[in-house]
Design an enzyme around this catalytic site. Structure first.
Site, PDB file in Angstrom:
ATOM      1  N   HIS A 304     -55.034 -10.859 -27.747  1.00 31.91           N
ATOM      2  CA  HIS A 304     -54.770  -9.417 -27.660  1.00 31.91           C
ATOM      3  C   HIS A 304     -53.301  -9.194 -27.322  1.00 31.91           C
ATOM      4  O   HIS A 304     -52.706  -9.968 -26.572  1.00 31.91           O
ATOM      5  CB  HIS A 304     -55.634  -8.781 -26.565  1.00 31.91           C
ATOM      6  CG  HIS A 304     -55.774  -7.298 -26.708  1.00 31.91           C
ATOM      7  ND1 HIS A 304     -54.839  -6.427 -26.226  1.00 31.91           N
ATOM      8  CD2 HIS A 304     -56.718  -6.553 -27.326  1.00 31.91           C
ATOM      9  CE1 HIS A 304     -55.221  -5.193 -26.504  1.00 31.91           C
ATOM     10  NE2 HIS A 304     -56.355  -5.232 -27.173  1.00 31.91           N
ATOM     11  N   ASP A 361     -63.876  -7.331 -29.731  1.00 33.83           N
ATOM     12  CA  ASP A 361     -64.591  -7.598 -30.986  1.00 33.83           C
ATOM     13  C   ASP A 361     -65.417  -8.874 -30.967  1.00 33.83           C
ATOM     14  O   ASP A 361     -66.195  -9.114 -31.891  1.00 33.83           O
ATOM     15  CB  ASP A 361     -63.571  -7.665 -32.131  1.00 33.83           C
ATOM     16  CG  ASP A 361     -62.928  -6.312 -32.363  1.00 33.83           C
ATOM     17  OD1 ASP A 361     -61.694  -6.220 -32.393  1.00 33.83           O
ATOM     18  OD2 ASP A 361     -63.685  -5.325 -32.473  1.00 33.83           O
TER      19      ASP A 361
HETATM   20  C1  SDX Z   1     -58.337  -4.872 -31.456  1.00 31.71           C
HETATM   21  O1  SDX Z   1     -54.157  -3.109 -29.510  1.00 31.71           O
HETATM   22  C2  SDX Z   1     -55.350  -2.847 -29.161  1.00 31.71           C
HETATM   23  O2  SDX Z   1     -55.601  -2.309 -28.124  1.00 31.71           O
HETATM   24  C3  SDX Z   1     -56.425  -3.206 -30.196  1.00 31.71           C
HETATM   25  C4  SDX Z   1     -57.870  -3.071 -29.755  1.00 31.71           C
HETATM   26  C5  SDX Z   1     -58.246  -1.619 -29.532  1.00 31.71           C
HETATM   27  O3  SDX Z   1     -59.192  -1.359 -28.760  1.00 31.71           O
HETATM   28  O4  SDX Z   1     -57.657  -0.747 -30.227  1.00 31.71           O
HETATM   29  O5  SDX Z   1     -58.072  -3.782 -28.550  1.00 31.71           O
HETATM   30  C6  SDX Z   1     -58.831  -3.604 -30.813  1.00 31.71           C
HETATM   31  O6  SDX Z   1     -57.669  -4.806 -32.454  1.00 31.71           O
HETATM   32  C7  SDX Z   1     -58.622  -6.189 -30.784  1.00 31.71           C
HETATM   33  C8  SDX Z   1     -57.958  -7.401 -31.541  1.00 31.71           C
HETATM   34  C9  SDX Z   1     -58.882  -7.781 -32.705  1.00 31.71           C
HETATM   35  N1  SDX Z   1     -58.224  -8.792 -33.567  1.00 31.71           N
HETATM   36  C10 SDX Z   1     -58.625 -10.085 -33.587  1.00 31.71           C
HETATM   37  O7  SDX Z   1     -59.505 -10.534 -32.863  1.00 31.71           O
HETATM   38  C11 SDX Z   1     -57.882 -10.933 -34.618  1.00 31.71           C
HETATM   39  C12 SDX Z   1     -57.499 -12.290 -33.997  1.00 31.71           C
HETATM   40  N2  SDX Z   1     -56.430 -12.047 -32.978  1.00 31.71           N
HETATM   41  C13 SDX Z   1     -55.101 -12.081 -33.432  1.00 31.71           C
HETATM   42  O8  SDX Z   1     -54.759 -12.081 -34.746  1.00 31.71           O
HETATM   43  C14 SDX Z   1     -54.054 -11.647 -32.404  1.00 31.71           C
HETATM   44  O9  SDX Z   1     -54.386 -12.196 -31.196  1.00 31.71           O
HETATM   45  C15 SDX Z   1     -53.826 -10.156 -32.257  1.00 31.71           C
HETATM   46  C16 SDX Z   1     -53.591  -9.500 -33.580  1.00 31.71           C
HETATM   47  C17 SDX Z   1     -54.989  -9.511 -31.590  1.00 31.71           C
HETATM   48  C18 SDX Z   1     -52.596  -9.962 -31.359  1.00 31.71           C
HETATM   49  O10 SDX Z   1     -51.508 -10.352 -32.098  1.00 31.71           O
HETATM   50  P1  SDX Z   1     -50.028 -10.467 -31.442  1.00 31.71           P
HETATM   51  O11 SDX Z   1     -49.996  -9.837 -30.100  1.00 31.71           O
HETATM   52  O12 SDX Z   1     -49.053 -10.004 -32.464  1.00 31.71           O
HETATM   53  O13 SDX Z   1     -49.885 -12.019 -31.179  1.00 31.71           O
HETATM   54  P2  SDX Z   1     -49.338 -13.045 -32.260  1.00 31.71           P
HETATM   55  O14 SDX Z   1     -50.059 -12.866 -33.563  1.00 31.71           O
HETATM   56  O15 SDX Z   1     -47.848 -12.978 -32.250  1.00 31.71           O
HETATM   57  O16 SDX Z   1     -49.829 -14.446 -31.623  1.00 31.71           O
HETATM   58  C19 SDX Z   1     -49.110 -14.994 -30.510  1.00 31.71           C
HETATM   59  C20 SDX Z   1     -49.441 -16.482 -30.550  1.00 31.71           C
HETATM   60  C21 SDX Z   1     -49.161 -17.115 -31.923  1.00 31.71           C
HETATM   61  O17 SDX Z   1     -48.902 -18.488 -31.714  1.00 31.71           O
HETATM   62  P3  SDX Z   1     -47.310 -18.964 -31.665  1.00 31.71           P
HETATM   63  O18 SDX Z   1     -46.770 -18.728 -33.060  1.00 31.71           O
HETATM   64  O19 SDX Z   1     -46.627 -18.071 -30.609  1.00 31.71           O
HETATM   65  O20 SDX Z   1     -47.403 -20.405 -31.279  1.00 31.71           O
HETATM   66  O21 SDX Z   1     -50.849 -16.675 -30.308  1.00 31.71           O
HETATM   67  C22 SDX Z   1     -51.455 -17.256 -31.468  1.00 31.71           C
HETATM   68  C23 SDX Z   1     -50.503 -17.025 -32.615  1.00 31.71           C
HETATM   69  O22 SDX Z   1     -50.672 -18.033 -33.615  1.00 31.71           O
HETATM   70  N3  SDX Z   1     -52.718 -16.546 -31.667  1.00 31.71           N
HETATM   71  C24 SDX Z   1     -53.854 -17.103 -32.076  1.00 31.71           C
HETATM   72  C25 SDX Z   1     -54.807 -16.067 -32.080  1.00 31.71           C
HETATM   73  N4  SDX Z   1     -54.232 -14.925 -31.690  1.00 31.71           N
HETATM   74  C26 SDX Z   1     -52.926 -15.210 -31.436  1.00 31.71           C
HETATM   75  N5  SDX Z   1     -54.161 -18.363 -32.416  1.00 31.71           N
HETATM   76  C27 SDX Z   1     -55.451 -18.607 -32.800  1.00 31.71           C
HETATM   77  N6  SDX Z   1     -56.444 -17.661 -32.811  1.00 31.71           N
HETATM   78  C28 SDX Z   1     -56.135 -16.388 -32.463  1.00 31.71           C
HETATM   79  N7  SDX Z   1     -57.095 -15.436 -32.498  1.00 31.71           N
END
Ligand code: SDX
Length: 426
Positions: A304, A361
């Site tokens: 998140h 989720d």
């Molecule tokens: C919702 O914003 C809100 O409040 C949203 C929400 C709401 O109520 O409105 O809470 C609802 O959207 C919840 C999130 C649902 N999405 C997912 O579950 C999809 C999987 N999660 C991700 O794609 C990610 O964690 C996000 C999109 C939720 C957050 O993305 P960020 O903050 O832009 O983080 P990032 O993509 O830059 O990741 C940071 C690091 C990366 O690794 P590095 O390149 O720094 O080494 O964390 C890793 C990412 O690869 N990472 C994950 C991961 N999520 C982040 N690695 C594996 N699995 C994951 N799920």
């Protein structure tokens, strides 16, 4: 007394005011930066950028705190209803008993959808995604109900109309997609009970309301009520900042929510868990894939932008899965897989180092499956829950004298000036 941040650029020193929120959050007010220095800031994804001041929702990502108008989400989930929480989000306070009764009556009065709208539904290609239909139909609502919005009373009618009709439209969409007769809302049913009945009542098998299911749906929608400036809410504010009407703004928010990184994740989580179950994938293999930078796979429902600990909503969702499923005598193998994934992930250094925990989720789809909601409608369920938050945020933006049309700047990285070249010289 106002504090200042000092910025020295190009030999010039700027004193930038520091804003301090009621929970101690601090921001540097950079509104004069460009005109004073010619510089802009650069923050793709807006991780360090605040777009507004808001009184609606407070989140503390480090402590896993979520409050609507100051009330902890845990207390609302335990004691409130979705209609009462919607009133709180929009009006800034809990309703009196009379106000809640009046709101419920008005929601029922607004629950029918113009019969001509059914023609729209019947002309979407079979198998159209419910989020695409919802976004289109919410925009179409304005053609049937030109917004009142002239004053607070007009705004409240529009708010209640949207909250009531979008719920009816979602159930209608499901029935029509199955070729079933549309079930109309009942004046003697509450908001959530009406939705379940409109979804599952059939002439051959009348739907029998289950109080645990109605309570679970209330809690599900309370947990989704608002979440400060997430992607879809920021979209609703942005579209509203151009003074587009509320229907168009919500339609845009629904489109943003559809994204698999955002509200679309609840559908992706179930698809991920189903694949693991169907193919007998090892949990360790799945975790390894999520950690592999060369693998596009992500553990959906984890991570998140704000929460760097367990999403408080995910905790409640998981507790509900543990109480509602046994009551309904449902054993869902996907719940066991989800728990196994969580257990291993939370002890893995990659997830710990990246602050990756279950978000709203991760377990929500398990609960929706238990209710009988089809997977393709999971994000629609999220959208219905988020409606009061979107509307409250849209109105707050409209009423905020400091707000202007949203228009971010950029750093241009393209070609410098060059002349048009006629075809013969290319
Ligand atoms: C919702 O914003 C809100 O409040 C949203 C929400 C709401 O109520 O409105 O809470 C609802 O959207 C919840 C999130 C649902 N999405 C997912 O579950 C999809 C999987 N999660 C991700 O794609 C990610 O964690 C996000 C999109 C939720 C957050 O993305 P960020 O903050 O832009 O983080 P990032 O993509 O830059 O990741 C940071 C690091 C990366 O690794 P590095 O390149 O720094 O080494 O964390 C890793 C990412 O690869 N990472 C994950 C991961 N999520 C982040 N690695 C594996 N699995 C994951 N799920």
């Amino acid at each position: 007394m106002t504090e200042f941040a000092t910025l020295t650029i190009d030999g010039k020193t700027l004193e930038l005011p520091i804003l301090i929120g009621t929970e101690g959050e601090r921001a540097i007010d950079i509104r004069t930066l460009r005109q004073e220095t010619g510089f802009i800031t650069y923050d793709p994804g807006y991780g360090s950028t605040g777009c507004c001041k808001s009184e609606i929702t407070f989140m503390d990502g480090e402590k896993g705190i979520l409050r609507y108008r100051g009330i902890p989400i845990e207390q609302l989930a335990e004691h409130s209803s979705f209609v009462e929480t919607s009133y709180l989000l929009l009006h800034g306070r809990l309703p009196s008993r009379e106000e809640l009764t009046r709101t419920s009556v008005m929601l029922n009065d607004q629950s029918l959808v113009h019969e001509d709208m059914q023609i729209f539904y019947q002309n979407f290609p079979r198998g159209s995604h419910p989020m695409g239909i919802l976004s289109a139909m919410v925009n179409a609502l304005r053609s049937f109900y030109p917004e009142l919005m002239a004053d607070d009373e007009g705004f409240e009618i529009t708010f209640l109309r949207l909250l009531s009709k979008v719920r009816t439209m979602a159930a209608m969409s499901y029935k029509i997609s199955r070729g079933h007769k549309v079930v109309y809302p009942r004046p003697d049913y509450t908001y959530c009970a009406n939705f379940l009945n409109m979804m599952f009542d059939t002439p051959v098998k009348p739907y029998v309301l289950d109080k645990d299911m109605v309570k679970a749906l209330n809690v599900f929608w309370i947990l989704h009520g608002d979440h400060e400036q997430n992607c879809s809410t920021a979209t609703v504010r942005t579209v509203g900042s151009a003074r587009a009407n509320i229907y168009a703004s919500l339609s845009a928010g629904i489109s943003a929510l559809w994204g698999p990184l955002h509200g679309g994740a609840n559908q992706k989580v179930i698809e991920m868990l189903t694949q693991i179950h169907r193919e007998g994938l090892g949990i360790s293999e799945v975790i390894a894939n999520a950690k592999d930078k060369n693998n596009p796979f992500r553990l959906m429902g984890f991570g998140h932008r704000v929460y760097k600990t367990y999403d408080p909503r995910a905790k409640i969702m998981k507790q509900m899965c543990d109480t509602v499923l046994p009551k309904l005598e449902i054993h869902d193998p996907l719940l066991d897989i989800a728990k196994a994934l969580e257990e291993i992930a939370l002890s893995d250094s990659y997830f710990i180092d990246h602050n990756l925990y279950p978000n709203v989720d991760f377990y929500s789809g398990i609960l929706l499956r238990a209710m009988g909601i089809p997977t393709s409608m999971f994000t629609v369920m999220f959208a219905i829950g988020r409606l009061p938050g979107w509307i409250a945020q849209w109105k707050e933006n409209l009423d905020d004298p400091e707000q202007r049309i949203c228009r971010p700047r950029q750093i241009y990285m393209g070609r410098n000036a060059n002349d048009y070249v006629p075809f013969n010289d290319r």
